[in-house]
Structures are given as C-alpha cells and as structure tokens.
Design a protein around this motif. Sequence first.
Motif, mmCIF file in Angstrom:
data_model
loop_
_atom_site.group_PDB
_atom_site.id
_atom_site.type_symbol
_atom_site.label_atom_id
_atom_site.label_comp_id
_atom_site.label_asym_id
_atom_site.label_seq_id
_atom_site.Cartn_x
_atom_site.Cartn_y
_atom_site.Cartn_z
ATOM 1 N N SER A 117 -37.582 37.160 15.829
ATOM 2 C CA SER A 117 -37.419 38.678 15.847
ATOM 3 C C SER A 117 -38.754 38.826 15.054
ATOM 4 N N THR A 171 -34.188 40.741 16.711
ATOM 5 C CA THR A 171 -32.303 40.756 16.165
ATOM 6 C C THR A 171 -31.596 41.566 16.162
ATOM 7 N N LEU A 230 -30.962 39.839 21.575
ATOM 8 C CA LEU A 230 -31.231 40.712 21.412
ATOM 9 C C LEU A 230 -31.594 41.979 21.324
ATOM 10 N N TRP A 254 -37.079 34.285 21.695
ATOM 11 C CA TRP A 254 -38.014 35.685 21.174
ATOM 12 C C TRP A 254 -37.951 35.267 19.640
#
Length: 215
Positions: free
Chosen positions: A106, A159, A119, A104
């Motif tokens: 952010s 985040t 996350l 991922w």
Amino acid sequence: MPTFYARHRAATLGALTALAAAGTLLAGSPAQAAPPTPVDASTARTYLGQLTVRAEGSSDGYSREKFPHWATQSGACNTREVVLKRDGQNVQQDGNCAAVSGTWKSAYDNATWTQASDLDIDHVVPLSEAWKSGANAWTTDRRKSFANDLGQPQLIAVTDNVNQAKGDKDPAEWMPPTSSYHCFYVRMWVDVKHHYGLTVDSAEKSKLTSVLNGC
C-alpha cells in the motif's frame, strides 16, 4: 458517509523489490503495477491554476449508488479485481476473477498485505468529493465512468483501514501517512480534477499549492 470501524492487525513486514502484474487485464492493455502516472509537478501546478475555485457544494442528493462502481471490465472481472491484479505482485485469480493470493504494498502507508480482503480500492478523488465539486450535475453514465476510470490516476489498492480513515476528505483535511508519497498523491488529485473539470475550494487549493511547490 457511514463511519467505518477499523480493525487492528499487524502488517506483514518487508518491502517489495518490484511491483509487477502478470498477463493482460483488458484486451490490448498491458499489465502495470501502479495507477497511470499522473502529470509531473510543473504541469500539475499549471493545471491547478486552471481549476475553478469555488466553495464546496452540498452533499444533498448524494449516494454512492449514483456512481455505479466496480463495473464489469472484461469477462468476469470487475474494476476492483482489475486494480487488485494491476497493483499486486504474483496475483492469482479464481474462475470468477477474484484474487485468491498475491502480495500488495500500500503506497499510502507502506504496509504489505497478502490477503485481498485487507485492501480497499481507493478513489483518489472520492465520489462524495466529486459530487460536491461538480459531479452532481453529471449524467449517471459520466459518474459511472469516473468511478471505474482505469485510464486516469484515480484508482489504487491501499490498506483498507487507511482508506476508511480518509473517507471523503480532500487534501486540506487528509494526506497519506507516508509523507514521501505526498507529491505523487497531489499530482494524481490535480490530474483527475483537471481531467473531469471539477472545482477546488480555497483551503484545498492552498494545500495542493503548498505540496506541489515542495515537489
């Protein structure tokens, strides 16, 4: 709102060349790698001019429980897991729909993560902010819809520490650390507030106007 204490960690370096999620999240809904695209800056400026300007209301009576969130979306998948799947790359889920692997990025701080526990799913317009902007008068069902809305640019995986630093602040008080994301962020904010008929306070409108005029 309780104070969160951020833990320190080193972000994995590198950038994703593409964001894609495999499979179908909900019946009939194609996977996508970001929140729904908000209105463009010109439309956002028009929408902002249509919002009622009013001093921020009281937080009296507010609690997150009045916005039932992470509702079941499909099978064993709740809203959090759907957003993690949507916003990540190569996300694998277990039998309970929990993300067990993936990558991922952010958008708020450009950090890259490989653990879903790093996350949070941010409500772009925070629940408390919505409460003080008119949601206190809504039904619980409408607040539930707001807290789990996958159709508006209201939910995004970011985040956790950054989300906790944001808390319930509006754009006059907090903006994403990545300045290149500011235009997109305020477009999301205005789009959501306009869709739900929420108010803005004068400082909030001033900040939104300033950013949109530079987009």
